[in-house]
Design a protein around this motif. Structure first.
Motif, short mmCIF file in Angstrom:
data_model
loop_
_atom_site.label_atom_id
_atom_site.label_comp_id
_atom_site.label_asym_id
_atom_site.label_seq_id
_atom_site.Cartn_x
_atom_site.Cartn_y
_atom_site.Cartn_z
N ARG A 335 0.75 -1.02 -0.04
CA ARG A 335 -0.74 -0.19 0.05
C ARG A 335 0.78 1.44 0.07
NH1 ARG A 335 -5.27 1.87 2.40
NH2 ARG A 335 -5.32 3.49 3.58
N ARG A 336 0.41 2.32 -0.81
CA ARG A 336 1.20 3.28 -1.05
C ARG A 336 1.51 4.32 0.33
NH1 ARG A 336 4.60 7.70 -1.76
NH2 ARG A 336 4.25 8.99 -3.82
N LEU A 337 2.23 4.70 0.85
CA LEU A 337 2.59 5.49 2.03
C LEU A 337 2.94 6.58 1.29
CD1 LEU A 337 1.77 5.77 5.28
CD2 LEU A 337 4.44 4.84 5.14
N ILE A 338 2.34 7.74 1.86
CA ILE A 338 3.32 8.86 1.61
C ILE A 338 3.94 9.19 2.97
CG2 ILE A 338 2.93 11.41 1.03
CD1 ILE A 338 1.38 9.35 -0.76
N ARG A 339 5.24 10.01 2.70
CA ARG A 339 6.51 9.89 3.34
C ARG A 339 6.92 11.16 3.57
NH1 ARG A 339 10.65 6.50 3.13
NH2 ARG A 339 10.35 6.32 1.17
N VAL A 340 6.97 12.32 4.78
CA VAL A 340 7.54 13.75 5.15
C VAL A 340 8.48 13.36 5.93
CG1 VAL A 340 6.90 15.97 4.58
CG2 VAL A 340 5.03 14.07 3.07
N GLY A 341 9.49 13.99 5.36
CA GLY A 341 10.91 13.67 6.70
C GLY A 341 10.75 15.30 6.60
N PHE A 342 11.87 15.83 8.11
CA PHE A 342 12.52 17.19 8.69
C PHE A 342 13.31 17.01 8.39
CE2 PHE A 342 8.01 17.63 8.97
CZ PHE A 342 8.19 19.27 9.88
N ALA A 343 14.68 17.86 8.54
CA ALA A 343 15.68 17.55 8.59
C ALA A 343 16.03 18.96 9.59
CB ALA A 343 16.76 17.49 7.21
N ALA A 344 16.41 19.43 10.43
CA ALA A 344 16.69 20.18 11.47
C ALA A 344 18.82 20.63 11.07
CB ALA A 344 16.64 19.67 12.62
N GLU A 345 19.00 21.18 10.56
CA GLU A 345 20.19 21.29 9.99
C GLU A 345 20.50 22.90 11.42
OE1 GLU A 345 21.68 19.26 8.84
OE2 GLU A 345 20.39 17.35 7.59
N THR A 346 22.35 22.74 10.85
CA THR A 346 22.72 24.32 11.93
C THR A 346 23.81 24.36 10.80
OG1 THR A 346 24.68 22.52 12.62
CG2 THR A 346 22.72 23.27 13.68
N GLU A 347 24.27 23.68 9.72
CA GLU A 347 24.93 24.14 7.92
C GLU A 347 24.76 23.47 7.31
OE1 GLU A 347 28.95 23.21 9.33
OE2 GLU A 347 28.93 21.29 9.24
N ASP A 348 25.59 23.80 6.02
CA ASP A 348 25.25 23.05 4.05
C ASP A 348 23.56 22.67 4.59
OD1 ASP A 348 27.63 23.77 3.81
OD2 ASP A 348 28.17 21.75 4.72
N ILE A 349 22.52 23.35 4.33
CA ILE A 349 21.33 22.73 4.75
C ILE A 349 20.80 22.37 3.00
CG2 ILE A 349 18.71 24.33 4.75
CD1 ILE A 349 19.43 25.45 6.63
N ILE A 350 20.75 23.07 1.82
CA ILE A 350 20.28 22.42 0.77
C ILE A 350 20.77 21.48 0.54
CG2 ILE A 350 20.22 22.84 -1.52
CD1 ILE A 350 19.65 25.65 -1.24
N ALA A 351 22.48 21.11 0.80
CA ALA A 351 23.31 19.53 0.70
C ALA A 351 22.85 18.67 1.30
CB ALA A 351 24.43 20.21 0.33
N ASN A 352 22.56 19.23 2.84
CA ASN A 352 22.31 17.99 3.59
C ASN A 352 20.65 17.42 3.42
OD1 ASN A 352 24.47 17.42 5.10
ND2 ASN A 352 24.16 19.20 6.03
N ALA A 353 19.41 18.57 3.35
CA ALA A 353 18.50 18.43 2.81
C ALA A 353 18.44 17.29 1.37
CB ALA A 353 17.79 19.11 2.94
#
Length: 419
Positions: A335-353
């Motif tokens: 069954r399709r499960l929509i999955r959303v994550g969070f990333a709490a960053e202190t540097e390089d937000i775009i690359a890490n995300a």
């Protein structure tokens, strides 16, 4: 949700009617158009002027006033209402509503309207538990009325038992829940994780983080207000359980993983907004670790204390692996499960995300810089970037966390249309 909603608040003659003053005030401040209807004896407890002041609108009470205007108005009120909330609902008015009586302004409007009916009973405990009152409530419930169960506590009589009117936050939550029953998440089951985790060092100490849980709780409330059945898996936080939301409390990352895995079978959406600890002590001490001075051991006072850590499970990444294996074997996916994550960053937000989005095969990833004063832990606002699986990135302005939650659900809902 409440902005421009037309809500009728019916006030019955009971001591708990004074609590409805704050409810009317908060509804009005939220942008609702609030019309108050008072029964004959409600004014013995709180004056109509008080409710008129709080609602900024006329208060209605007498169906039989000589001009006949009220007889005409009660039809207009009934037709225009989005919700009729009777707060407090006395045993007498509940009996009248169950019997279909229309002998005063409130009951006449209730009989004429097709808007949802919400009742918040408040009365002496033996009146509430009486078979007649319970039968009337069950009948109204069968007809579609939503009953806000009274709290158990000390009553005006001095006795303790069921019959207390819930606090304003619970009443507002119930109103929002009823108004949202036909929302864009109606019939959907969603799971949201919130808060941090505590990884025990010994019975009195733990490794944790600064997460307050505010973002996750805002996501849960927004989902409830859109009609979803919500399971909120919460780490240790100082927030009260939101009205109408199933809350499962956990402490550690392993407990959170187990709670998520045991509940996703029939879920439509999983949003992992919890700040799950990446590591945990390998062997928590069974008893409190005592501080022993270096001199007592014949060593210097600067001796360090070492703690061996092991990696915690990565819940979202572990969920992605079976999906990838099924794809590689050309098997029918579950069954399709929509999955959303969070990333709490202190540097390089775009690359890490971007890395997390790809590694965990997420539909969306929400990232923020927790070093900012307006989007860090425990703030009421957030400044986020939303990363999409197709490579798109949205840079949202600083907003209240409730507004961020609405923005996230706005982006999740289209995924559900493809299921």
């Amino acid at each position: 949700m409440l902005l421009n909603s037309r809500i009728i608040v019916g006030i019955c003659g009971g001591i708990a009617s004074y609590k409805a003053v704050e409810l009317v005030s908060q509804l009005q401040q939220a942008g609702a158009l609030v019309d108050v209807i008072m029964t004959e004896h409600a004014g013995d407890f709180v004056s109509p002027l008080t409710f008129a002041t709080m609602s900024h609108r006329r208060v209605y009470s007498d169906l039989w006033e000589p001009s006949g205007e009220a007889a005409e108005l009660h039809i207009a009120l009934a037709r225009e209402a989005d919700l009729l909330a009777v707060v407090p609902a006395t045993a007498n008015t509940i009996a009248k509503l169950a019997g279909g009586a229309a002998d005063n302004m409130l009951t006449a409007v209730a009989l004429a309207t097709r808007a949802p009916l919400l009742l918040a009973p408040a009365m002496y405990k033996d009146m509430y538990t009486h078979p007649a009152t319970q039968a009337n409530l069950n009948l109204l419930r069968e007809r579609g009325a939503y009953i806000v169960e009274p709290e158990v506590g000390r009553l005006a009589s001095g006795d303790v038992g069921p019959g207390r009117l819930p606090d304003t936050a619970s009443l507002l939550g119930a109103i929002r829940l009823v108004l949202g029953r036909s929302g864009d998440l109606a019939g959907r089951r969603v799971i949201i994780t919130a808060g941090g985790t505590h990884e025990p060092i010994d019975p009195v100490r733990y490794i944790g983080n600064r997460s307050s849980g505010k973002m996750g709780y805002s996501l849960a409330i927004e989902a409830r207000d859109r009609g979803a059945h919500v399971l909120l898996i919460s780490g240790p936080v100082a927030l009260p359980a939101p009205y109408g939301i199933e809350v499962q409390r956990v402490e550690t990352a392993v407990q959170m993983r187990d709670a998520v895995y045991s509940s996703i079978t029939d879920a439509d959406v999983l949003i992992m907004s919890a700040a799950v600890a990446d590591f945990r002590p390998a062997e928590p001490a069974a008893q409190k670790i005592k501080k022993v001075s270096g001199q007592a051991r014949g060593q210097s006072e600067t001796d360090a204390f070492s703690l061996h850590l092991v990696q915690n499970p990565d819940i979202l990444k572990d969920l992605a692996e079976p999906l990838q294996e099924s794809h590689n074997r050309n098997e029918q996916p579950r069954r399709r499960l929509i999955r959303v994550g969070f990333a709490a960053e202190t540097e390089d937000i775009i690359a890490n995300a971007r890395h997390k989005l790809a590694a965990k095969q997420l539909d969306l990833l929400v990232a923020n810089d927790v070093t900012r004063s307006d989007s860090g832990f425990a703030t009421d606002t957030n400044k986020v970037l939303i990363f999409h699986a197709d490579g798109a990135v949205e840079d949202l302005p600083v907003m209240a966390k409730s507004d961020v939650a609405a923005a996230i659900w706005d982006r999740v809902v289209p995924f559900l249309g493809t299921m």
